[in-house]
Design a protein around this motif. Structure first.
Motif, short mmCIF file in Angstrom:
data_model
loop_
_atom_site.label_atom_id
_atom_site.label_comp_id
_atom_site.label_asym_id
_atom_site.label_seq_id
_atom_site.Cartn_x
_atom_site.Cartn_y
_atom_site.Cartn_z
N ASP A 7 0.84 -1.19 0.00
CA ASP A 7 0.00 0.00 0.00
C ASP A 7 0.89 1.25 0.00
O ASP A 7 1.97 1.26 0.60
CB ASP A 7 -0.90 -0.01 1.24
N SER A 8 0.41 2.29 -0.65
CA SER A 8 1.21 3.51 -0.78
C SER A 8 1.51 4.17 0.56
O SER A 8 2.48 4.92 0.69
CB SER A 8 0.50 4.51 -1.70
N SER A 9 0.69 3.88 1.56
CA SER A 9 0.89 4.49 2.88
C SER A 9 1.94 3.76 3.71
O SER A 9 2.38 4.26 4.75
CB SER A 9 -0.43 4.51 3.66
N TYR A 10 2.37 2.57 3.24
CA TYR A 10 3.32 1.77 4.00
C TYR A 10 4.75 2.12 3.61
O TYR A 10 5.05 2.35 2.43
CB TYR A 10 3.09 0.28 3.74
N MET B 99 1.87 -7.46 6.61
CA MET B 99 0.84 -8.27 5.97
C MET B 99 -0.43 -7.46 5.73
O MET B 99 -1.08 -7.59 4.69
CB MET B 99 0.53 -9.51 6.82
N GLU B 100 -0.79 -6.62 6.67
CA GLU B 100 -2.01 -5.81 6.54
C GLU B 100 -1.91 -4.79 5.41
O GLU B 100 -2.92 -4.39 4.84
CB GLU B 100 -2.31 -5.10 7.85
#
Length: 281
Positions: free
Chosen positions: A147-150, A187-188
């Motif tokens: 995800d781009s937020s990670y 993983m999330e």
């Protein structure tokens, strides 16, 4: 001799991801190996607990095996946001989250024949062995579909060798929580939709090494060199032999016979239990 807490994990979601069956089942050789793994741990090391999801618990209770884990059976719940197809071993991380350290996580297909106290004495973390950073299994950070937020912790080293976790001891609750939380967060935030091995082994095996290095923890090995594993008599791990047992009926009957004989000889009180399973010929 001081007891060493051990625990198994049985998470059924990956099974139902691939199977259209309504109920969970194990191959006969898997079932016998799991039983002997628990019984030998009890004999040589200490109490052992089973962490499983609801369908796993229903299965072992239905087979009359609940008593095998003298540390009890505890339910884990893995969120639906964690794909069992991509992260087929995520149950291990959620079992670690629930377990209290110090303890040893033992794979269901691993039988420990001896007391391991001398191996883990004075260690923060102890695993079977380290692994090489093979690019097709442990690729660089740009490979991962996130995800781009990670964002990966910039202080994680990508140069430390990953850890094989088929048997894993951790002494400290605080470090265990840091590692597990880091793995679950990975993983999330993963956007991968198909199994490719790399995402799971990163979450379980490579991140453990990165987190340890980040916190200045030394990871000891039961057997530092690969050759040592071939010569040791401390444990038996099925590893790839399961593929032979799955497709070679003769080898399967021979293997099951040896395990049944061992269980009946060393744990005669379980003889009737395994006969009821109809896996011994």
């Amino acid at each position: 001799m001081k007891d060493i807490e051990g625990f198994h994990i049985l998470w059924t979601a990956p099974y139902f991801e691939k199977s259209k069956d309504d109920t969970y089942s194990m191959q006969d050789y898997e079932l016998l190996t799991m039983i002997l793994s628990a019984l030998m741990w009890r004999k040589m090391n200490g109490p052992i607990t089973l962490y499983g999801d609801a369908r796993a618990i229903d299965y072992v209770e239905g087979q009359g095996l609940s008593h095998i884990w003298n540390g009890g059976i505890k339910e884990i719940q893995v969120p639906d946001s964690i794909s069992p197809g991509v992260f087929w071993a995520a149950g291990k991380l959620y079992a670690l989250k629930a377990a209290h350290m110090p303890a040893v996580m033992v794979d269901l297909d691993l039988i420990v024949w001896k007391n391991i106290g001398e191996y883990i004495a004075g260690t923060d973390i102890c695993a079977i062995h380290r692994e090489g950073i093979y690019p097709d299994v442990y690729p660089g950070r740009d490979f991962f579909n996130m995800d781009s937020s990670y964002s990966f912790d910039p202080l994680w080293s990508w140069d430390v060798p990953p850890v094989n976790t088929c048997m894993l001891y951790m002494a400290k609750e605080q470090f265990k929580n840091y590692y597990v939380d880091s793995s679950i967060q990975f993983m999330e935030n993963c956007r991968e939709t198909e199994e490719n091995l790399c995402h799971m082994v990163f979450a379980e095996q490579r991140l453990l090494a990165m987190c340890a290095a980040r916190k200045g923890k030394i990871i000891a090995s039961f057997f530092p060199e690969a050759a040592d594993i071939e010569r040791q008599d401390v444990f038996t791990h099925l590893w790839g032999y399961k593929n032979i047992l799955k497709f070679n009926y003769g080898k399967r009957v021979e293997f099951n016979g040896r395990l049944c004989e061992r269980i009946e000889r060393e744990f005669p009180e379980e003889a009737d239990v395994i006969r009821e399973l109809h896996v011994c010929r």
